[in-house]
Design a protein around this motif. Structure first.
Motif, mmCIF file in Angstrom:
data_model
loop_
_atom_site.group_PDB
_atom_site.id
_atom_site.type_symbol
_atom_site.label_atom_id
_atom_site.label_comp_id
_atom_site.label_asym_id
_atom_site.label_seq_id
_atom_site.Cartn_x
_atom_site.Cartn_y
_atom_site.Cartn_z
ATOM 1 N N ASP A 38 21.145 74.282 -34.284
ATOM 2 C CA ASP A 38 20.343 73.667 -33.232
ATOM 3 C C ASP A 38 21.101 72.568 -32.496
ATOM 4 O O ASP A 38 22.045 71.974 -33.025
ATOM 5 N N ILE A 39 20.639 72.322 -31.267
ATOM 6 C CA ILE A 39 21.147 71.224 -30.444
ATOM 7 C C ILE A 39 19.974 70.324 -30.096
ATOM 8 O O ILE A 39 18.922 70.795 -29.641
ATOM 9 N N VAL A 40 20.174 69.028 -30.293
ATOM 10 C CA VAL A 40 19.153 68.039 -29.958
ATOM 11 C C VAL A 40 19.777 67.061 -28.963
ATOM 12 O O VAL A 40 20.773 66.408 -29.277
ATOM 13 N N PHE A 41 19.191 66.983 -27.769
ATOM 14 C CA PHE A 41 19.600 65.976 -26.796
ATOM 15 C C PHE A 41 18.708 64.768 -26.985
ATOM 16 O O PHE A 41 17.501 64.899 -27.209
ATOM 17 N N ILE A 42 19.314 63.570 -26.880
ATOM 18 C CA ILE A 42 18.603 62.337 -27.214
ATOM 19 C C ILE A 42 18.853 61.279 -26.144
ATOM 20 O O ILE A 42 19.998 61.073 -25.721
ATOM 21 N N SER A 43 17.808 60.599 -25.747
ATOM 22 C CA SER A 43 17.924 59.486 -24.814
ATOM 23 C C SER A 43 18.670 58.318 -25.468
ATOM 24 O O SER A 43 18.513 58.080 -26.665
ATOM 25 N N PRO A 44 19.474 57.572 -24.699
ATOM 26 C CA PRO A 44 20.287 56.481 -25.268
ATOM 27 C C PRO A 44 19.531 55.175 -25.518
ATOM 28 O O PRO A 44 19.911 54.121 -25.044
ATOM 29 N N LEU A 45 18.453 55.267 -26.295
ATOM 30 C CA LEU A 45 17.717 54.085 -26.719
ATOM 31 C C LEU A 45 17.498 54.156 -28.222
ATOM 32 O O LEU A 45 17.428 55.253 -28.790
ATOM 33 N N VAL A 46 17.390 53.026 -28.860
ATOM 34 C CA VAL A 46 17.272 52.970 -30.317
ATOM 35 C C VAL A 46 16.109 53.825 -30.823
ATOM 36 O O VAL A 46 16.260 54.610 -31.761
ATOM 37 N N ARG A 47 14.944 53.715 -30.205
ATOM 38 C CA ARG A 47 13.767 54.416 -30.724
ATOM 39 C C ARG A 47 13.898 55.944 -30.681
ATOM 40 O O ARG A 47 13.414 56.624 -31.575
ATOM 41 N N THR A 48 14.559 56.475 -29.659
ATOM 42 C CA THR A 48 14.755 57.926 -29.592
ATOM 43 C C THR A 48 15.833 58.360 -30.584
ATOM 44 O O THR A 48 15.697 59.390 -31.243
ATOM 45 N N MET A 49 16.886 57.553 -30.700
ATOM 46 C CA MET A 49 17.960 57.903 -31.635
ATOM 47 C C MET A 49 17.485 57.806 -33.082
ATOM 48 O O MET A 49 17.874 58.616 -33.921
ATOM 49 N N GLN A 50 16.616 56.834 -33.380
ATOM 50 C CA GLN A 50 16.043 56.743 -34.723
ATOM 51 C C GLN A 50 15.132 57.933 -35.008
ATOM 52 O O GLN A 50 15.143 58.480 -36.110
ATOM 53 N N THR A 51 14.343 58.323 -34.021
ATOM 54 C CA THR A 51 13.463 59.486 -34.194
ATOM 55 C C THR A 51 14.282 60.716 -34.537
ATOM 56 O O THR A 51 13.978 61.429 -35.506
ATOM 57 N N ALA A 52 15.337 60.967 -33.777
ATOM 58 C CA ALA A 52 16.187 62.139 -34.022
ATOM 59 C C ALA A 52 16.903 62.042 -35.360
ATOM 60 O O ALA A 52 17.056 63.043 -36.065
ATOM 61 N N LEU A 53 17.323 60.843 -35.735
ATOM 62 C CA LEU A 53 18.036 60.654 -37.004
ATOM 63 C C LEU A 53 17.138 60.992 -38.198
ATOM 64 O O LEU A 53 17.543 61.721 -39.106
ATOM 65 N N LEU A 54 15.914 60.494 -38.180
ATOM 66 C CA LEU A 54 14.984 60.779 -39.276
ATOM 67 C C LEU A 54 14.603 62.255 -39.309
ATOM 68 O O LEU A 54 14.557 62.868 -40.373
ATOM 69 N N TRP A 55 14.340 62.824 -38.147
ATOM 70 C CA TRP A 55 13.944 64.228 -38.048
ATOM 71 C C TRP A 55 15.055 65.165 -38.514
ATOM 72 O O TRP A 55 14.809 66.155 -39.187
ATOM 73 N N SER A 56 16.297 64.835 -38.209
ATOM 74 C CA SER A 56 17.424 65.721 -38.535
ATOM 75 C C SER A 56 18.121 65.367 -39.842
ATOM 76 O O SER A 56 19.159 65.949 -40.164
ATOM 77 N N GLU A 57 17.555 64.451 -40.593
ATOM 78 C CA GLU A 57 18.186 63.995 -41.838
ATOM 79 C C GLU A 57 18.568 65.181 -42.734
ATOM 80 O O GLU A 57 17.754 66.058 -43.024
ATOM 81 N N GLY A 58 19.840 65.230 -43.126
ATOM 82 C CA GLY A 58 20.335 66.279 -44.001
ATOM 83 C C GLY A 58 20.729 67.565 -43.283
ATOM 84 O O GLY A 58 21.235 68.488 -43.910
ATOM 85 N N ILE A 59 20.523 67.628 -41.967
ATOM 86 C CA ILE A 59 20.874 68.813 -41.190
ATOM 87 C C ILE A 59 22.033 68.445 -40.264
ATOM 88 O O ILE A 59 21.953 67.487 -39.507
ATOM 89 N N HIS A 60 23.076 69.215 -40.305
ATOM 90 C CA HIS A 60 24.256 68.929 -39.485
ATOM 91 C C HIS A 60 24.217 69.710 -38.174
ATOM 92 O O HIS A 60 25.112 70.496 -37.871
ATOM 93 N N CYS A 61 23.163 69.479 -37.389
ATOM 94 C CA CYS A 61 23.070 70.091 -36.067
ATOM 95 C C CYS A 61 23.771 69.169 -35.062
ATOM 96 O O CYS A 61 24.094 68.028 -35.380
ATOM 97 N N ARG A 62 23.977 69.679 -33.864
ATOM 98 C CA ARG A 62 24.567 68.841 -32.816
ATOM 99 C C ARG A 62 23.512 67.888 -32.282
ATOM 100 O O ARG A 62 22.415 68.303 -31.924
ATOM 101 N N LYS A 63 23.859 66.625 -32.229
ATOM 102 C CA LYS A 63 22.983 65.598 -31.682
ATOM 103 C C LYS A 63 23.760 64.919 -30.556
ATOM 104 O O LYS A 63 24.764 64.258 -30.814
ATOM 105 N N ILE A 64 23.291 65.115 -29.327
ATOM 106 C CA ILE A 64 24.017 64.647 -28.148
ATOM 107 C C ILE A 64 23.180 63.613 -27.405
ATOM 108 O O ILE A 64 22.069 63.900 -26.959
ATOM 109 N N VAL A 65 23.722 62.425 -27.266
ATOM 110 C CA VAL A 65 23.047 61.349 -26.544
ATOM 111 C C VAL A 65 23.405 61.477 -25.062
ATOM 112 O O VAL A 65 24.577 61.586 -24.711
#
Length: 191
Positions: A49-76
């Motif tokens: 999976d690919i997850v695009f993330i807005s460059p703010l702490v709250r969105t990056m924290q949301t994606a970090l918790l949601w994707s914990e343990g999964i090595h998908c692409r996370k692009i800010v």
């Protein structure tokens, strides 16, 4: 291609309105963290999976918790940074919606990639208060970049106004603040 727009979980800047909107880089609350963890059940991620993330702490924290343990692409990317909705003339970006610099993002979230396709100016100015035509140009660029990835689905972690602006563009009909997603809420759109 299916786009799944997800709003970040509850964050500190919504707890004491309007004073709390003056906060810079507000984090998720405990409730917001719990909401982000529930996303694992609703949208289980895989390494493909690919997850695009807005460059703010709250969105990056949301994606970090949601994707914990999964090595998908996370692009800010600033292509999904905060957007005022509806646009009000002569308004300025609130402190809670100011984007983080690239260096700080890499420092705090070293497993995230930065969007190399995003224009330099967008990283510095964002599109929070830009006119509709300029937003449309940026949105179309982002959607084109997404389609070039040739994925069946793409996840986008963003903000209520931004998600509603993209939905309005993609659906071709007027929306209002009543159409905002709730905290950690989502919308699916096929393109």
């Amino acid at each position: 291609m299916e786009l799944i727009f997800i709003r970040h979980g509850e964050a500190e800047h919504t707890l004491d309105l309007p004073t709390s909107l003056k906060m810079r880089n507000p984090s998720l609350t405990k409730k917001g963290m719990d909401q982000a963890n529930v996303l694992k059940e609703n949208f289980p991620l895989t390494h493909e999976d690919i997850v695009f993330i807005s460059p703010l702490v709250r969105t990056m924290q949301t994606a970090l918790l949601w994707s914990e343990g999964i090595h998908c692409r996370k692009i800010v990317t600033p292509y999904i940074s905060p957007r005022m909705f509806p646009i009000l003339p002569n308004k300025q970006t609130l402190p809670c919606d100011e984007m983080m610099g690239k260096e700080r993002i890499i420092d705090l979230f070293p497993s995230y990639e930065l969007d190399v396709n995003a224009p330099f100016s967008l990283w510095h100015e964002g599109f929070n208060t830009v006119v509709e035509e300029k937003f449309r140009k940026y949105a179309e660029e982002f959607l084109s970049n997404c389609s070039q990835l040739q994925k069946e689905k793409i996840y986008i972690v963003s903000h209520d106004g931004t998600i509603t602006s993209y939905r309005q563009l993609l659906l071709g009909r007027e929306l209002s603040r009543d159409d905002f997603p709730k905290e950690a809420g989502w919308f699916r759109i096929n393109c």
